[in-house]
Design an enzyme around this catalytic site. Structure first.
Site, PDB file in Angstrom:
ATOM      1  N   HIS A 179     -45.809 -30.897  -1.566  1.00  0.00           N
ATOM      2  CA  HIS A 179     -46.090 -29.801  -0.619  1.00  0.00           C
ATOM      3  C   HIS A 179     -47.104 -30.151   0.444  1.00  0.00           C
ATOM      4  CE1 HIS A 179     -43.970 -26.585  -2.877  1.00  0.00           C
ATOM      5  NE2 HIS A 179     -44.241 -27.369  -3.904  1.00  0.00           N
TER       6      HIS A 179
ATOM      7  N   LYS B 164     -53.156 -16.695   6.963  1.00  0.00           N
ATOM      8  CA  LYS B 164     -52.886 -17.857   6.117  1.00  0.00           C
ATOM      9  C   LYS B 164     -54.237 -18.365   5.651  1.00  0.00           C
ATOM     10  CE  LYS B 164     -50.851 -19.701   9.780  1.00  0.00           C
ATOM     11  NZ  LYS B 164     -49.586 -20.289   9.370  1.00  0.00           N
ATOM     12  N   ARG B 165     -54.264 -19.323   4.710  1.00  0.00           N
ATOM     13  CA  ARG B 165     -55.549 -19.886   4.317  1.00  0.00           C
ATOM     14  C   ARG B 165     -56.278 -20.420   5.549  1.00  0.00           C
ATOM     15  NH1 ARG B 165     -56.623 -20.300  -1.343  1.00  0.00           N
ATOM     16  NH2 ARG B 165     -58.501 -21.381  -0.665  1.00  0.00           N
TER      17      ARG B 165
ATOM     18  N   LYS C   8     -54.809 -25.873  10.230  1.00  0.00           N
ATOM     19  CA  LYS C   8     -54.022 -24.699  10.647  1.00  0.00           C
ATOM     20  C   LYS C   8     -54.522 -24.147  11.983  1.00  0.00           C
ATOM     21  CE  LYS C   8     -52.982 -23.429   5.829  1.00  0.00           C
ATOM     22  NZ  LYS C   8     -51.508 -23.386   5.656  1.00  0.00           N
TER      23      LYS C   8
ATOM     24  N   THR D 240     -44.509 -20.750   5.225  1.00  0.00           N
ATOM     25  CA  THR D 240     -43.551 -19.741   4.760  1.00  0.00           C
ATOM     26  C   THR D 240     -43.885 -18.388   5.380  1.00  0.00           C
ATOM     27  OG1 THR D 240     -44.914 -19.623   2.776  1.00  0.00           O
ATOM     28  CG2 THR D 240     -42.814 -20.786   2.595  1.00  0.00           C
TER      29      THR D 240
ATOM     30  N   LYS E 230     -41.514 -15.182   6.998  1.00  0.00           N
ATOM     31  CA  LYS E 230     -41.656 -13.732   6.760  1.00  0.00           C
ATOM     32  C   LYS E 230     -41.744 -12.991   8.088  1.00  0.00           C
ATOM     33  CE  LYS E 230     -44.094 -14.986   2.606  1.00  0.00           C
ATOM     34  NZ  LYS E 230     -45.420 -15.361   2.068  1.00  0.00           N
TER      35      LYS E 230
HETATM   36  C1  F68 Z   1     -53.201 -25.907  -4.223  1.00  0.00           C
HETATM   37  C2  F68 Z   1     -54.018 -26.679  -4.995  1.00  0.00           C
HETATM   38  C3  F68 Z   1     -54.190 -28.019  -4.680  1.00  0.00           C
HETATM   39  C4  F68 Z   1     -55.081 -28.869  -5.522  1.00  0.00           C
HETATM   40  C5  F68 Z   1     -53.545 -28.574  -3.616  1.00  0.00           C
HETATM   41  C6  F68 Z   1     -52.719 -27.789  -2.850  1.00  0.00           C
HETATM   42  C7  F68 Z   1     -52.547 -26.460  -3.157  1.00  0.00           C
HETATM   43  C8  F68 Z   1     -51.707 -25.586  -2.335  1.00  0.00           C
HETATM   44  O1  F68 Z   1     -51.781 -24.380  -2.506  1.00  0.00           O
HETATM   45  N1  F68 Z   1     -50.902 -26.124  -1.434  1.00  0.00           N
HETATM   46  C9  F68 Z   1     -50.080 -25.379  -0.636  1.00  0.00           C
HETATM   47  O2  F68 Z   1     -50.071 -24.162  -0.658  1.00  0.00           O
HETATM   48  N2  F68 Z   1     -49.263 -26.053   0.147  1.00  0.00           N
HETATM   49  C10 F68 Z   1     -48.339 -25.326   0.996  1.00  0.00           C
HETATM   50  O3  F68 Z   1     -47.095 -25.225   0.323  1.00  0.00           O
HETATM   51  C11 F68 Z   1     -46.205 -24.387   1.030  1.00  0.00           C
HETATM   52  C12 F68 Z   1     -44.963 -24.227   0.195  1.00  0.00           C
HETATM   53  O4  F68 Z   1     -44.246 -25.421   0.169  1.00  0.00           O
HETATM   54  C13 F68 Z   1     -45.920 -24.941   2.413  1.00  0.00           C
HETATM   55  O5  F68 Z   1     -45.125 -24.019   3.101  1.00  0.00           O
HETATM   56  C14 F68 Z   1     -47.213 -25.178   3.182  1.00  0.00           C
HETATM   57  O6  F68 Z   1     -46.953 -25.842   4.381  1.00  0.00           O
HETATM   58  C15 F68 Z   1     -48.153 -26.026   2.335  1.00  0.00           C
HETATM   59  O7  F68 Z   1     -49.409 -26.135   2.977  1.00  0.00           O
END
Ligand code: F68
Length: 836
Positions: A376, A567-568, A573, A675, A679
């Protein structure tokens, strides 16, 4: 263990001949009253909304449970192939409205509540979000299991039941303050504890080798401190199809086997207190979304998830097939949600060899054939690496197995590239030089038969960059699965007015087959339809206005452009780019450059990882700029900037129907997919975005006329890195100079001098990885096009309709169909759905 088996169990006939629970108003109302009065013991004097919510949830939960049982039996009878989605995060949000939609009982429940004088909206708000995830990755897992149930695929989600979910965010003096999220404090009606399926998990100790009765070498992991994993199951209903799948979340618990020596030596308290260590394992979700910090507790969490889930699956297998694993890989598939559960590769090897007596080769071929890995992120700081020392201490047998996997693997690399020492070092599962570390992504790749990214660009970059060596070795393993979102929650449930208009226009088939939204296309040219679309959107904006008035006591102008970025908070970002644009608009207003002005409300929301200094400072900047802009009488309704506190799933359900413009402005090449972008699109917002992640595919679907594109491409970003000169760029752009000047002179932080220096320094640095300055001019120009388009109501509405109409690809039903066709290969199982 407190659970003893019956000598005799309740005869099956008594259970299966239960009459179906009535789905009509009369039955549900009677059940509601009975639960409220008898089970919960409340009456008319109770003013606590929670109990009414709970009574309703119990009514619905009963109806889910009977379908759940039937689904369970259908899967068992078919002895079908199954898949397991292993994820450290399931960001479920609330369950009530979703369960109602999927059971198809909205209307009847409305009537029940009307009769008893309650307001559904209020009851819905009484439910806490199940915030068992950070962001996109966790929410994706939740959307996936919804789609699996809707597609009637036998898929079980396995995760952890954190006592405390994602922290709740307060904003105090413009700064993020974290509060623990004790989401279970009022109980959780939806889950069922299944202590009878408890598993034992080993930690610590050491290994011993011996020869078994057949003369085979067997390894024993002894002297470990064991912890129990107790499963809690939540029903996952499909959309009006009788299927109810399972989300199984593990809670850590202490074994009752106290340290006897300690116990007898009089350290009774110490030995009972050791319970804590065990129970702490699932106490809290790690709130980092793109950063790994190697904490032992996190490794314990990961191992508990992997081991408990695999033991659970193997127990069921052995219960049916004894120790015959011939068909195991033909009947089971594990999908690893990023590297977080990837220790499952080594754990499955251990269980198959040490517990079930399989040879290395047999165990390895089963492991590879059953495991698949989804990546991801490309961000290096998010790639997990565990210290070999820590792993030896905590999981000695697992570390041995990883070393052995590595030895076999490196032998294969050597055969492929004889003498290529650099490549061996690059590809080794063990990173050398300094403290030895296990590269978990490499373990996941080596131990899986499928490796996928989450959008076309991301998958391409994995193959060309991060995992290039592996791609050269095994090109056929690599594939793309572009993300999606579930249209049940993210359109039907969160935007009922728009959903109704769509259904009235093209029928209701779109809820199951989102590609049918294409049928809306011709209506974009229909004036009357456009008017209705516009009215529905204005109503959604009005509800958002009222909600924010109530929550934040702020007045938003419903006719302004609602420009949303939620978003985070992360530098990649680029919430900062958004803020620079707001400052630019403010500067234009102050200079009286407001001819043809488009009123705009910029809404920004999201949580920062508690240890991520820059992200927290960005929140402070947003709030500081908001404070100046929103209180300047020259600005008035022309511009508002609002930070939306405590962004979470239930907040997005209110925000996305009311957005006009969706900000997807990451540095190209950095956002794996996104994502939220999907939405917003589904709900008719128009994207302003870079060519990053799934934005590229969104633009392909909707057409370039209906998407505001800006910014450097991924290639241009990489080329520019070598000679990036942000200060030079600032000097060439008067608008940007004024923006930087306002920032630098402390205009937004009069009482806290220099607090934004770190932000200013970072964007002015030639080493700024996110290249915010480089995209400023192109962003401002694209925003001007947004304004022109928005001023033309007919044009904007047409674009909005076309965004919804072309969002069909971004349903997780499509994503899951691809996972299933290309990786899991499960057969859908139809479940009896005749209820009345
Ligand atoms: C959580 C914990 C750790 C240690 C590393 C990453 C994450 C995490 O939450 N990552 C994450 O949300 N990645 C996002 O995944 C989405 C689903 O595939 C993508 O749409 C986003 O671009 C991606 O940033």
């Amino acid at each position: 263990m407190p659970h003893r088996r019956f000598k005799t169990s309740i005869p099956k006939s008594h259970i299966t001949t239960l009459p179906d629970l009535g789905m009509d108003k009369q039955h549900m109302e009677a059940d509601f009253k009975r639960y409220y009065a008898h089970r919960l013991g409340r009456d008319e004097n109770c003013l606590w909304l929670h109990y009414a919510y709970e009574a309703l949830a119990l009514v619905i939960s009963d109806r889910l449970t009977e379908r759940w049982k039937k689904t369970y039996n259908a899967y068992k009878d078919e002895h079908c192939k199954r898949a397991y989605y292993l994820s450290m995060e399931f960001l479920m949000g609330r369950t009530l409205s979703n369960a109602m939609i999927n059971l198809g009982i909205n209307d009847v429940i409305d009537k029940v509540l009307y009769d008893v004088g309650l307001d559904l909206e209020e009851l819905v708000e009484a439910e806490a979000d199940a915030g068992l995830g950070n962001g996109g990755l966790g929410r994706l897992a939740a959307c996936f299991i919804d789609s699996c149930a809707t597609l009637q695929l036998p898929v079980t989600g396995y995760g952890l039941r954190y006592e405390y979910g994602m922290f709740s965010q307060d904003i105090i003096n413009g700064e993020q303050v974290e509060k623990p999220d004790h989401w279970l404090c009022n109980g959780n009606v939806w889950e069922i504890e299944r202590a009878e399926y408890t598993q034992k998990i080993k930690f610590g100790g050491h290994t011993e080798c011996h020869t078994d009765e057949n003369g085979h070498k067997r390894v024993c992991w002894v002297g470990s401190h064991d912890v129990l994993a107790v499963p809690f199951d939540t029903p996952i209903p499909g959309y009006q199809n009788g299927t109810v799948n399972t989300l199984r979340l593990w809670k850590a618990a202490a074994t009752d086997e106290f340290d006897l020596q300690e116990f007898n030596e009089g350290d009774y308290a110490e030995s009972v207190a050791a319970k804590n260590t065990a129970e702490n394992i699932t106490m809290v979700l790690y709130p980092n979304d793109a950063n790994e910090n190697g904490k032992a507790l996190r490794l314990r969490q990961q191992y508990l998830l992997a081991s408990a889930s695999l033991q659970d699956v193997l127990q069921t297998w052995v219960g049916r097939q004894n120790n015959d694993f011939t068909d195991f890989a033909a009947k089971n598939a594990f999908q690893l949600n990023d590297t977080h559960p990837s220790i499952a590769v080594a754990e499955l090897m251990r269980l198959l060899m040490d517990i079930h007596g399989l040879s290395w080769d047999k165990a390895w071929s089963i492991t590879r054939d059953t495991m698949a890995y989804t990546n991801h992120t490309l961000l290096p700081e998010a790639l997990e690496k565990w210290s070999v020392g820590l792993m030896k201490d905590l999981l000695p047998r697992i570390m041995e197995i990883i070393f052995e996997i590595n030895a076999h693997f490196l032998a294969e690399v050597s055969t492929h590239w004889p003498g290529d020492k650099d490549r061996l070092a690059r590809m080794s599962l063990i990173e050398e030089g300094g403290e030895q570390k296990v590269r978990m992504a490499y373990l996941a790749i080596v131990g899986s038969h499928s490796v996928n990214g989450v959008a076309a660009l991301h998958s391409k970059l994995l193959q060309q960059g991060l995992f290039h060596d592996f791609y050269e070795l095994w090109p056929a393993k690599f594939n793309n699965k572009t993300n999606g979102v579930t249209p049940r929650r993210w359109l039907a449930m969160c935007n009922p007015e728009l959903a109704e208009l769509i259904t009235e226009t093209i029928g209701d088939g779109w809820v199951r087959d989102l590609s049918l939204l294409k049928k809306l296309t011709p209506f974009a040219e229909d004036q009357a339809f456009r008017d209705r679309w516009h009215t529905v959107q204005q109503d959604a904006k009005q509800r958002l206005v009222e909600f924010k008035k109530q929550e934040l006591d702020i007045d938003l102008n419903v006719d302004a452009l609602f420009d949303v970025q939620v978003k985070r908070i992360h530098e990649y970002k680029r919430q900062l780019l958004n803020v620079l644009h707001v400052i630019h608009l403010y500067d234009r207003i102050k200079r009286g450059e407001t001819k043809n002005w488009t009123a705009r409300c910029v809404l920004i929301g999201g949580k920062a990882a508690p240890g991520y200094f820059m992200a927290k400072r960005i929140i402070k900047l947003i709030n500081s700029v908001a404070n100046v802009v929103n209180n300047d009488p020259d600005v008035g309704d022309k511009l508002k900037l609002v930070f939306l506190p405590n962004y979470r799933v239930s907040a997005m359900e209110k925000i996305c129907p009311g957005a006009d413009l969706s900000e997807q402005i990451s540095t190209a090449g950095k956002e794996a997919s996104g994502t939220g972008n999907m939405k917003f699109m589904m709900n008719g917002a128009i994207t302003i975005g870079t060519l990053d992640g799934a934005n590229i595919e969104i633009r392909e679907e909707v057409g370039d006329d209906n998407f505001f594109l800006f910014g450097l491409t991924e290639n241009e970003v990489e080329d520019l890195r070598h000679h990036y000169d942000p200060v030079g760029m600032i000097n060439q752009d008067e608008d940007l100079q004024r923006v930087m000047n306002l920032l630098e002179c402390g205009h937004f932080n009069q009482f806290e001098p220099n607090i934004f220096d770190c932000i200013i320094d970072s964007i002015k640095s030639p080493n700024d990885p996110w290249m915010t300055i480089a995209d400023f001019r192109s962003f401002v120009n694209a925003q001007k096009q947004v304004e022109t388009a928005f001023q033309n109501k007919e044009r904007w509405t047409r674009m909005s309709i076309l965004n919804t109409a072309n969002s069909g690809k971004f349903s997780t039903d499509r994503t899951i169909t691809e996972y299933n066709d290309e990786i899991w290969k499960l057969k859908p199982i139809h479940v009896d759905n005749n209820y009345n």
